[in-house]
Design an enzyme around this catalytic site. Structure first.
Site, PDB file in Angstrom:
ATOM      1  N   SER A 159       0.779  -1.314  -0.146  1.00 45.28           N
ATOM      2  CA  SER A 159      -0.015  -0.016   0.036  1.00 45.28           C
ATOM      3  C   SER A 159       0.690   1.074   0.036  1.00 45.28           C
ATOM      4  CB  SER A 159      -0.917  -0.089   1.216  1.00 45.28           C
ATOM      5  OG  SER A 159      -1.305   1.168   1.557  1.00 45.28           O
ATOM      6  N   TYR A 172      -1.385  -0.146  10.030  1.00 47.18           N
ATOM      7  CA  TYR A 172      -1.582  -0.875   8.808  1.00 47.18           C
ATOM      8  C   TYR A 172      -0.466  -0.531   7.875  1.00 47.18           C
ATOM      9  CZ  TYR A 172      -3.758  -1.640   4.086  1.00 47.18           C
ATOM     10  OH  TYR A 172      -4.030  -2.121   2.862  1.00 47.18           O
ATOM     11  N   LYS A 176       2.519  -2.610   6.175  1.00 44.73           N
ATOM     12  CA  LYS A 176       2.824  -2.760   4.776  1.00 44.73           C
ATOM     13  C   LYS A 176       4.185  -2.505   4.442  1.00 44.73           C
ATOM     14  CE  LYS A 176      -1.250  -4.213   3.300  1.00 44.73           C
ATOM     15  NZ  LYS A 176      -1.708  -5.586   2.673  1.00 44.73           N
TER      16      LYS A 176
END
Length: 268
Positions: A159, A172, A176
């Site tokens: 991401s 998150y 990533k």
């Protein structure tokens, strides 16, 4: 008038005869990737947690323009966080199709939102376990079952949040970022017969990302040079390219699919 002679050329993006495993493929980006790989001739195993949704997704793939032969789509339900589920998905892929030349680690979760100093550490652990550890687990199994001897291509779904801070989805993003580093490390360790790459999308119109454009799609899209949000198909086409021989000298790379967002210095 000149004569035009038809010639037969290799199609480096053709995936006929290859078997792929796509995790988290009952909807959204994973489902679009499975459809794209099918359209290029691959046989595809799809996995996801919920059996009913996964079965419906498999039916959609078979009924789609690239589906046709039911024998090219296999659905194996299971939680990517479970070692037993990972083992079953890999084993059944090799048993059914006779190979496993493409692995797409698409599964990802994000149960934490807001400042990291207030984050529930159990939620953070879960994010890293699913987004990073489970991906490595699938790589290990695919390597032992097929790729270690025969080679292949692995694509991890990262991401843009792994490339730049967001302020709100920090755990998150950190997971990533770890996946991007894992991609580079594996590319070095598994070459030359196995290529390992990643893609880093910005906001893509999926159920998973709805909260990121809930305030208004047009308002969010206005910050992107391309003036629109991404679609699952935008990501799927790049993943299929990286899995194909057309990307034969690309490994350890993370391809941004962000409509130009990072070029502006921002992150939407």
């Amino acid at each position: 008038m000149s004569d035009i002679t038809a010639v037969t050329v290799d199609q480096p993006s053709d995936l006929s005869g290859r078997a792929a495993l796509v995790t988290g493929a009952s909807r959204g980006i994973g489902h679009a990737i499975a459809a794209e790989l099918l359209s290029r001739g691959a046989a595809v195993t799809i996995t996801a947690r919920k059996p009913d949704e996964l079965a419906a997704a498999a039916d959609e793939l078979v009924a789609g323009p690239a589906g046709g032969d039911k024998g090219r789509v296999l659905a194996v339900a299971g939680n990517a966080g479970s070692a037993a589920a990972r083992e079953e998905a890999v084993a059944r892929t090799v048993e059914t199709f006779g190979s496993l030349g493409i692995l797409v680690n698409n599964t990802g979760i994000n149960p934490q939102y807001g400042p990291l100093v207030d984050a529930d550490l159990d939620a953070v652990r879960k994010i890293f376990d699913l987004n990073v550890v489970a991906a490595l687990g699938f790589v290990q199994l695919a390597h032992r079952a097929w790729m270690g001897e025969h080679g292949g291509a692995i694509v991890n779904l990262a991401s843009v949040a792994g490339l730049r801070s967001t302020g709100v989805i920090g755990a998150y993003g950190a997971s990533k970022a770890a996946l991007i580093r894992l991609t580079e490390e594996l590319a070095w360790q598994l070459g030359p017969t196995i290529r390992v790459n990643a893609v880093a999308p910005a906001v893509v119109k999926t159920k998973f990302a709805t909260a990121l454009y809930a305030r208004g799609e047009e308002e969010v899209a206005a910050a992107y040079p391309m003036k629109r949000l991404g679609t699952p198909e935008d990501v799927a086409r790049v993943v299929a390219f990286l899995a194909s021989d057309a990307a034969g000298w690309i490994t350890g790379e993370t391809v941004r699919i962000d409509g130009g967002m990072l070029a502006t210095g921002g992150l939407g």
